[in-house]
Design a protein around this motif. Structure first.
Motif, PDB file in Angstrom:
ATOM      1  N   VAL A 130      -6.019  -4.464   2.501  1.00  0.00           N
ATOM      2  CA  VAL A 130      -6.859  -3.881   3.553  1.00  0.00           C
ATOM      3  C   VAL A 130      -7.029  -2.381   3.328  1.00  0.00           C
ATOM      4  O   VAL A 130      -8.139  -1.841   3.418  1.00  0.00           O
ATOM      5  CB  VAL A 130      -6.251  -4.149   4.944  1.00  0.00           C
ATOM      6  CG1 VAL A 130      -7.025  -3.381   6.019  1.00  0.00           C
ATOM      7  CG2 VAL A 130      -6.265  -5.637   5.250  1.00  0.00           C
ATOM      8  N   GLN A 131      -5.941  -1.698   2.996  1.00  0.00           N
ATOM      9  CA  GLN A 131      -6.031  -0.247   2.782  1.00  0.00           C
ATOM     10  C   GLN A 131      -6.915   0.075   1.569  1.00  0.00           C
ATOM     11  O   GLN A 131      -7.675   1.054   1.593  1.00  0.00           O
ATOM     12  CB  GLN A 131      -4.636   0.351   2.604  1.00  0.00           C
ATOM     13  CG  GLN A 131      -3.748   0.250   3.837  1.00  0.00           C
ATOM     14  CD  GLN A 131      -4.410   0.757   5.101  1.00  0.00           C
ATOM     15  OE1 GLN A 131      -4.595   0.025   6.049  1.00  0.00           O
ATOM     16  NE2 GLN A 131      -4.797   2.030   5.096  1.00  0.00           N
ATOM     17  N   ALA A 132      -6.825  -0.733   0.524  1.00  0.00           N
ATOM     18  CA  ALA A 132      -7.688  -0.528  -0.643  1.00  0.00           C
ATOM     19  C   ALA A 132      -9.157  -0.719  -0.270  1.00  0.00           C
ATOM     20  O   ALA A 132     -10.028   0.055  -0.697  1.00  0.00           O
ATOM     21  CB  ALA A 132      -7.294  -1.481  -1.770  1.00  0.00           C
ATOM     22  N   MET A 133      -9.442  -1.729   0.548  1.00  0.00           N
ATOM     23  CA  MET A 133     -10.818  -1.961   0.988  1.00  0.00           C
ATOM     24  C   MET A 133     -11.319  -0.814   1.848  1.00  0.00           C
ATOM     25  O   MET A 133     -12.473  -0.384   1.731  1.00  0.00           O
ATOM     26  CB  MET A 133     -10.907  -3.275   1.766  1.00  0.00           C
ATOM     27  CG  MET A 133     -10.962  -4.505   0.893  1.00  0.00           C
ATOM     28  SD  MET A 133     -11.449  -5.969   1.837  1.00  0.00           S
ATOM     29  CE  MET A 133     -10.054  -6.158   2.931  1.00  0.00           C
ATOM     30  N   LEU A 134     -10.465  -0.309   2.739  1.00  0.00           N
ATOM     31  CA  LEU A 134     -10.863   0.787   3.608  1.00  0.00           C
ATOM     32  C   LEU A 134     -11.149   2.050   2.798  1.00  0.00           C
ATOM     33  O   LEU A 134     -12.104   2.782   3.081  1.00  0.00           O
ATOM     34  CB  LEU A 134      -9.775   1.054   4.650  1.00  0.00           C
ATOM     35  CG  LEU A 134      -9.587  -0.039   5.711  1.00  0.00           C
ATOM     36  CD1 LEU A 134      -8.358   0.259   6.563  1.00  0.00           C
ATOM     37  CD2 LEU A 134     -10.828  -0.159   6.585  1.00  0.00           C
ATOM     38  N   LEU A 135     -10.332   2.310   1.776  1.00  0.00           N
ATOM     39  CA  LEU A 135     -10.584   3.463   0.916  1.00  0.00           C
ATOM     40  C   LEU A 135     -11.902   3.292   0.172  1.00  0.00           C
ATOM     41  O   LEU A 135     -12.693   4.246   0.075  1.00  0.00           O
ATOM     42  CB  LEU A 135      -9.436   3.646  -0.070  1.00  0.00           C
ATOM     43  CG  LEU A 135      -9.594   4.795  -1.069  1.00  0.00           C
ATOM     44  CD1 LEU A 135      -9.774   6.134  -0.356  1.00  0.00           C
ATOM     45  CD2 LEU A 135      -8.395   4.854  -2.020  1.00  0.00           C
ATOM     46  N   ALA A 136     -12.157   2.096  -0.344  1.00  0.00           N
ATOM     47  CA  ALA A 136     -13.421   1.842  -1.043  1.00  0.00           C
ATOM     48  C   ALA A 136     -14.604   2.037  -0.103  1.00  0.00           C
ATOM     49  O   ALA A 136     -15.637   2.604  -0.496  1.00  0.00           O
ATOM     50  CB  ALA A 136     -13.427   0.431  -1.626  1.00  0.00           C
ATOM     51  N   ARG A 137     -14.462   1.591   1.117  1.00  0.00           N
ATOM     52  CA  ARG A 137     -15.561   1.753   2.092  1.00  0.00           C
ATOM     53  C   ARG A 137     -15.807   3.229   2.409  1.00  0.00           C
ATOM     54  O   ARG A 137     -16.946   3.653   2.582  1.00  0.00           O
ATOM     55  CB  ARG A 137     -15.249   0.972   3.359  1.00  0.00           C
ATOM     56  CG  ARG A 137     -15.312  -0.530   3.156  1.00  0.00           C
ATOM     57  CD  ARG A 137     -15.698  -1.256   4.424  1.00  0.00           C
ATOM     58  NE  ARG A 137     -16.180  -2.586   4.101  1.00  0.00           N
ATOM     59  CZ  ARG A 137     -16.848  -3.339   4.959  1.00  0.00           C
ATOM     60  NH1 ARG A 137     -17.132  -2.883   6.164  1.00  0.00           N
ATOM     61  NH2 ARG A 137     -17.246  -4.541   4.611  1.00  0.00           N
ATOM     62  N   TYR A 138     -14.729   3.980   2.498  1.00  0.00           N
ATOM     63  CA  TYR A 138     -14.891   5.417   2.732  1.00  0.00           C
ATOM     64  C   TYR A 138     -15.614   6.074   1.564  1.00  0.00           C
ATOM     65  O   TYR A 138     -16.541   6.875   1.750  1.00  0.00           O
ATOM     66  CB  TYR A 138     -13.528   6.074   2.944  1.00  0.00           C
ATOM     67  CG  TYR A 138     -13.568   7.578   2.855  1.00  0.00           C
ATOM     68  CD1 TYR A 138     -14.297   8.332   3.767  1.00  0.00           C
ATOM     69  CD2 TYR A 138     -12.903   8.249   1.836  1.00  0.00           C
ATOM     70  CE1 TYR A 138     -14.350   9.713   3.679  1.00  0.00           C
ATOM     71  CE2 TYR A 138     -12.951   9.623   1.735  1.00  0.00           C
ATOM     72  CZ  TYR A 138     -13.685  10.348   2.658  1.00  0.00           C
ATOM     73  OH  TYR A 138     -13.757  11.718   2.557  1.00  0.00           O
ATOM     74  N   LEU A 139     -15.223   5.741   0.352  1.00  0.00           N
ATOM     75  CA  LEU A 139     -15.843   6.342  -0.831  1.00  0.00           C
ATOM     76  C   LEU A 139     -17.311   5.948  -0.957  1.00  0.00           C
ATOM     77  O   LEU A 139     -18.123   6.723  -1.467  1.00  0.00           O
ATOM     78  CB  LEU A 139     -15.070   5.930  -2.090  1.00  0.00           C
ATOM     79  CG  LEU A 139     -13.647   6.481  -2.202  1.00  0.00           C
ATOM     80  CD1 LEU A 139     -12.940   5.902  -3.418  1.00  0.00           C
ATOM     81  CD2 LEU A 139     -13.669   8.012  -2.275  1.00  0.00           C
ATOM     82  N   ARG A 140     -17.648   4.760  -0.466  1.00  0.00           N
ATOM     83  CA  ARG A 140     -19.053   4.326  -0.499  1.00  0.00           C
ATOM     84  C   ARG A 140     -19.873   4.941   0.624  1.00  0.00           C
ATOM     85  O   ARG A 140     -21.089   4.778   0.673  1.00  0.00           O
ATOM     86  CB  ARG A 140     -19.135   2.798  -0.410  1.00  0.00           C
ATOM     87  CG  ARG A 140     -18.701   2.071  -1.670  1.00  0.00           C
ATOM     88  CD  ARG A 140     -19.255   0.647  -1.684  1.00  0.00           C
ATOM     89  NE  ARG A 140     -18.785  -0.121  -0.543  1.00  0.00           N
ATOM     90  CZ  ARG A 140     -17.799  -1.019  -0.603  1.00  0.00           C
ATOM     91  NH1 ARG A 140     -17.175  -1.243  -1.751  1.00  0.00           N
ATOM     92  NH2 ARG A 140     -17.441  -1.691   0.467  1.00  0.00           N
ATOM     93  N   GLY A 141     -19.205   5.630   1.549  1.00  0.00           N
ATOM     94  CA  GLY A 141     -19.918   6.260   2.653  1.00  0.00           C
ATOM     95  C   GLY A 141     -20.040   5.414   3.892  1.00  0.00           C
ATOM     96  O   GLY A 141     -20.742   5.787   4.836  1.00  0.00           O
ATOM     97  N   ASP A 142     -19.351   4.262   3.943  1.00  0.00           N
ATOM     98  CA  ASP A 142     -19.423   3.383   5.109  1.00  0.00           C
ATOM     99  C   ASP A 142     -18.535   3.856   6.253  1.00  0.00           C
ATOM    100  O   ASP A 142     -18.718   3.432   7.401  1.00  0.00           O
ATOM    101  CB  ASP A 142     -19.024   1.955   4.720  1.00  0.00           C
ATOM    102  CG  ASP A 142     -19.952   1.349   3.672  1.00  0.00           C
ATOM    103  OD1 ASP A 142     -21.108   1.791   3.603  1.00  0.00           O
ATOM    104  OD2 ASP A 142     -19.507   0.458   2.924  1.00  0.00           O
ATOM    105  N   LEU A 143     -17.539   4.691   5.953  1.00  0.00           N
ATOM    106  CA  LEU A 143     -16.628   5.227   6.961  1.00  0.00           C
ATOM    107  C   LEU A 143     -16.609   6.747   6.872  1.00  0.00           C
ATOM    108  O   LEU A 143     -16.802   7.313   5.796  1.00  0.00           O
ATOM    109  CB  LEU A 143     -15.200   4.678   6.748  1.00  0.00           C
ATOM    110  CG  LEU A 143     -15.002   3.164   6.864  1.00  0.00           C
ATOM    111  CD1 LEU A 143     -13.581   2.790   6.450  1.00  0.00           C
ATOM    112  CD2 LEU A 143     -15.279   2.695   8.285  1.00  0.00           C
ATOM    113  N   ASP A 144     -16.334   7.399   8.002  1.00  0.00           N
ATOM    114  CA  ASP A 144     -16.311   8.866   8.037  1.00  0.00           C
ATOM    115  C   ASP A 144     -15.052   9.432   7.398  1.00  0.00           C
ATOM    116  O   ASP A 144     -15.022  10.600   6.995  1.00  0.00           O
ATOM    117  CB  ASP A 144     -16.432   9.364   9.479  1.00  0.00           C
ATOM    118  CG  ASP A 144     -17.801   9.048  10.074  1.00  0.00           C
ATOM    119  OD1 ASP A 144     -18.768   8.941   9.299  1.00  0.00           O
ATOM    120  OD2 ASP A 144     -17.884   8.905  11.304  1.00  0.00           O
TER     121      ASP A 144
END
Length: 343
Positions: A321-335
């Motif tokens: 989950v943490q790896a996915m959240l980091l990937a989402r942040y890097l893609r710009g999906d999370l602030d």
């Protein structure tokens, strides 16, 4: 099976994945255990050896859904994807962010905030649950120091400062760690962190579990397409999984340290499985390693509620989950990167 953030996790080692129309179907002994529409997925992660039908692999490649294979213990085997653009773009964003001082510092700060926050929670939990067996004043003093460290980390302006605050906080936390060992004090004590080699039974257990947790995080990063060798706080060295070492920080105290304390305090392990070499190194024998591995696998199956997703997951899924959240942040999906803060 569990669907999290558009990724399907198939945790049964006896599952076979097939295609039925526009759905991925999970089978065990030819019996359907579940199905998920492909249009809802970005990736599928399988912890097993039974395999995937060619039809499903083709459909996933066509729809750019990644397929990741791991052993039942979580060791990364392979990642299969169709069009490579998604993975390439994510890694380009990762490499660019690692070179950007501001973004890199913010991610590193989040990881260390998680480390200190969770370490403080471990100490506060000890005061709450074992007040009569520990020096509560000393533990509370250490906890107060960690509370102030959180403020310092939030306001620091450079990685040099951050490493200084992290080092001070770790030193204070470990200075009272021995008090958290409530049983078998003669055989299990802690007079400071030592490694390469570990010089006592407790450090031997900690090093062993840190290695397992690092491997899990590395597999998790590989499964989402991130490069585990390019980190934000830990410097890059040949063969060093720097990003894995960044992400382990937030999970050390809350997952690895507490697990080791449980092994000792519940007398699941004892001194018979350890031996000391002439150079002072403490080693674990095969029987003890097998027992610890079994307990670790059981720990990973315990259900928790993820503090950010607010969903029930197994402890073993937290690195993914943490790896996915980091990937989402890097893609710009999370602030921002939502570090794991245990409550």
């Amino acid at each position: 099976m569990k669907k999290l953030l558009n990724t399907l996790y198939v945790t049964s080692e006896n599952s076979y994945l097939s295609l039925d129309g526009e759905n991925v179907v999970v089978l065990e002994d030819k019996e359907e255990k579940g199905r998920v529409p492909l249009h809802n997925l970005e990736g599928i992660v399988s912890f097993g050896y039974r395999g995937t039908s060619p039809a499903l692999m083709g459909a996933c490649a066509e729809k750019n859904i990644s397929l990741c294979y791991l052993t039942p213990q979580g060791k990364f085997l392979a990642r299969v994807s169709g069009r490579v653009k998604g993975n390439v773009i994510l890694r380009e964003q990762q490499y660019a962010s690692a070179k950007n001082e501001q973004i890199s510092l913010e991610i590193a700060k989040n990881c260390i905030l998680g480390k200190i926050y969770n370490a403080r929670w471990v100490l506060e939990r000890a005061v709450r649950d074992h007040a009569l067996q520990i020096d509560t004043d000393q533990i509370k003093k250490a906890s107060a120091f960690l509370r102030e460290s959180l403020k310092n980390v939030q306001n620091c302006q450079s990685k040099e400062q951050l490493r200084g605050y992290e080092g001070e906080a770790a030193s204070i936390y470990f200075s009272v760690f021995d008090q958290l060992i409530l049983q078998q004090k003669k055989d299990f004590y802690f007079h400071g962190r030592n490694k390469r080699p570990p010089l006592d039974n407790t450090n031997a257990l900690l090093s062993f579990i840190y290695t397992f947790l690092t491997n899990s995080i590395t597999s998790a990063l590989e499964s989402v397409g991130l490069d585990p060798y390019v980190g934000y706080l830990h410097t890059e060295r040949p063969g060093r999984v720097s990003l894995s070492l960044d992400l382990i920080e937030e999970l050390r105290a809350i997952l690895a340290d507490r697990f080791v304390l449980t092994l000792i305090n519940r007398k699941i392990v004892n001194s018979k499985g350890f031996s000391k070499k002439e150079n002072g190194a403490v080693l674990m024998n095969d029987d003890l390693r097998k027992k610890v591995i079994t307990e670790w696998q059981n720990k990973k199956k315990e259900i928790i509620t993820h503090p950010y997703l607010k969903e029930k997951i197994e402890w073993g899924m937290v690195p993914y989950v943490q790896a996915m959240l980091l990937a989402r942040y890097l893609r710009g999906d999370l602030d921002g990167y939502p570090v794991f803060l245990w409550k």
